[in-house]
Design an enzyme around this catalytic site. Structure first.
Site, short mmCIF file in Angstrom:
data_model
loop_
_atom_site.label_atom_id
_atom_site.label_comp_id
_atom_site.label_asym_id
_atom_site.label_seq_id
_atom_site.Cartn_x
_atom_site.Cartn_y
_atom_site.Cartn_z
N GLU A 199 1.58 -0.54 -5.08
CA GLU A 199 0.57 0.48 -5.34
C GLU A 199 1.33 1.80 -5.39
O GLU A 199 1.63 2.39 -4.37
CB GLU A 199 -0.49 0.53 -4.24
CG GLU A 199 -1.58 1.55 -4.57
CD GLU A 199 -2.27 2.15 -3.36
OE1 GLU A 199 -3.43 2.59 -3.50
OE2 GLU A 199 -1.65 2.24 -2.29
N ASP A 256 0.83 -1.19 0.00
CA ASP A 256 0.00 0.00 0.00
C ASP A 256 0.87 1.25 0.00
O ASP A 256 1.88 1.32 0.71
CB ASP A 256 -0.89 -0.02 1.25
CG ASP A 256 -1.88 1.11 1.30
OD1 ASP A 256 -2.75 1.17 0.42
OD2 ASP A 256 -1.79 1.95 2.22
#
Length: 552
Positions: free
Chosen positions: A277, A220
């Site tokens: 990401e 993330d």
């Protein structure tokens, strides 16, 4: 470290592969958003036992792996992306034993499992942050996060002008007068990756889950761990102009972190994978995350954000293959995830909404349901024919649209609250998915409880309603995924064909793919039709249709 020799039976996942033939280069990975997938406990929130029970349906779909959004211990201020303990399961989702059972079920079905990791920030309830608050200014405990003195005569102003991604200032002041950085919610303080203890802790976290048998990590905010020295102010004019350059995203020294992580995963059998990401542009900058000694995949958000336009899609597909290929990595393709408006709806919205704003019941942007379904299916048929890896978000195989009819008091996304309702947030793509049309909560939970309300439309789109319909969206996904694997499209090569300015056509191996993104009909090539995104009424494609034809 996992060792195949210690297992009761050989595990094909752990077999060595030649460089360049790793499974992730062509894999289709299915994203599971745990709280909205399947609820076995009946509390209205999905859980690991629910996932385990529904995995056979995902294996039958024809994907290669599943990726689970966070299930760690968390106060759930941001749906689990605020982690309080990286090596335990939140009771909402079950226990570590439940995780192990789910993992074993996935592996028995031939599915690899990727878990989400959140290294940019923790929860404010993490033991380290609580220690930092108690220790006070100048303490080593505070050096693991980004605490600074404020500006102004008495430090009453934030240290710089950075704004939170969720709206409002990116700084919060604590009672002793210092400020801490949170690029997201106030409950998500940013780690200071200049402190060696932070990197060491995350290496331990990687090994904890790798030792349990996971096949990799989706990382993330992978572009956010490193901040510019001195934490300089953001150039407001550049941000307003849409620039992705900032002192807190995409800093070059972030790559040192992933080189270390690469080495950790390389010590394990089975081609474990790191997926970034990384919301950075241009594609050449994104590709730096997947150089040979760093990560393995990066989400192609440039592709996700491209409108339904033949010229623009042609360009981004070419640029993606070129940029990723230049560093020896496969391109990846993605249309939907838990942070974006579902692509069935997004690609048909008129006028197009501002990125990140979401849509709600009073939004100006509207999508015709017939057009949106055709276009959503067509976009998927186009994507799954491309060489490289691909991601599918739970529920898109059912043709689920974005849910807009969620009342303000029902909304959970901190973006909605922090912007005073100015931004609708991401709840519309996170609504629990439907399994059985006549069951409570459409089969999501036997009690009928759901943490976000499900619309009546879910009954028509439930999996059991589509299961035996050869023209259903579920049937199209199944056929596309099985053909993709059978024909080796993920490891193929793209060769463009000329079919005019409002259509796309290319060869990949033995098939020719034609996509009509305009209004005028487009001829279907002669050959065996293997897949059509919509039932074909003639020898030509209407608007928003895609066909795969075996031509050799």
């Amino acid at each position: 470290m996992t060792d195949a020799s210690t297992q009761s039976a050989p595990d094909a996942r752990l077999a060595p592969t030649a460089p360049g033939s790793e499974w992730w280069r062509s894999a289709v990975i299915y994203q599971i958003y745990p709280r909205s997938f399947a609820d076995a406990s009946g509390d209205g929130i999905g859980d690991l036992a629910g996932i385990a029970a529904r995995l056979p349906a995902i294996a039958d779909l024809g994907v290669d792996a599943v990726w689970l959004s966070p299930f760690y211990r968390s106060p759930q201020k941001d749906a689990g992306y605020d982690v309080a303990d990286y090596t335990d399961v939140d009771p909402l989702f079950g226990t570590l034993d439940d995780f192990d059972r789910m993992l074993a079920e996935a592996h028995a079905l031939g599915l690899r499992v990727i878990v989400d990791l959140v290294p940019n920030h923790s929860s404010d309830q993490h033991a380290w942050f609580q220690e930092a608050l108690a220790a006070g200014p100048g303490s080593e405990a505070r050096e693991r996060y980004i605490f600074r003195d404020g500006k102004g005569e008495s430090g009453e102003l934030p240290p710089n002008n950075w704004q939170s991604v969720f709206g409002g200032p990116a700084w919060t002041r604590v009672p002793d007068g210092q400020w801490y950085l949170h690029l997201f919610d106030t409950s998500q303080p940013d780690f200071d990756w200049n402190h060696p203890a932070v990197g060491d802790m995350f290496v331990d976290v990687l090994r904890f889950w790798l030792d349990r048998g996971v096949d990799g990590f989706r990382v993330d905010v992978a572009h956010g761990n490193a901040k510019a020295e001195g934490l300089p102010d953001v150039d407001v004019e550049l941000v307003a102009a849409g620039s992705m350059d900032s002192p807190f995203f995409g800093q070059e020294h972030v790559h040192e972190i992933y080189r270390r992580w690469h080495d950790v995963l390389a010590a394990y059998d089975g081609d474990r994978v790191l997926c970034a990401e990384a919301w950075v542009t241009p594609l050449e900058k994104m590709a730096r995350f997947v150089r040979p000694d760093e990560m393995h995949q990066a989400f192609n958000f440039v592709y996700l954000e491209t409108p339904w336009d033949a010229k623009l899609l042609h360009e981004v597909i070419d640029d993606s293959i070129s940029a990723f290929g230049a560093v020896g990595a496969p391109p990846t393709w993605v249309l939907s995830n838990h942070d974006t408006i579902r692509h069935r709806t997004r690609l048909a919205l008129v006028p197009p909404p501002i990125h990140g704003a979401g849509i709600g019941p009073t939004s100006r942007s509207k999508a015709d349901p017939t057009v949106s379904l055709r276009r959503g299916r067509a976009a998927t048929a186009l994507m799954l024919a491309l060489p490289g890896g691909a991601y599918v978000y739970q529920g898109e195989e059912l043709g689920l649209p974005e849910v807009t009819a969620i009342e303000p008091h029902e909304r959970q996304d901190p973006t909605f609250a922090r912007t005073g309702g100015e931004l609708w947030g991401r709840d519309g793509c996170r609504v629990p998915i439907p399994w059985e049309s006549a069951a409570p909560a459409y089969g999501f939970s036997e009690t009928g409880q759901t943490w976000l309300p499900q619309p009546p439309l879910w009954g028509e789109l439930a999996r059991d309603r589509q299961e035996h319909d050869p023209d259903s969206t579920l049937a199209m996904y199944r056929r596309a995924l099985h053909l993709r694997r059978e024909l080796g499209l993920g490891t193929g090569t793209l060769e463009w064909l000329d079919v005019g300015p409002t259509a796309l056509a290319f060869r990949n191996g033995s098939i020719t793919v034609v996509a009509n993104l305009g209004h005028d009909a487009v001829d279907v090539p002669r050959g065996e039709i293997l897949l059509a995104s919509s039932p074909l009424d003639s020898a030509s494609l209407s608007a928003d249709e895609v066909v795969w034809v075996r031509t050799s």
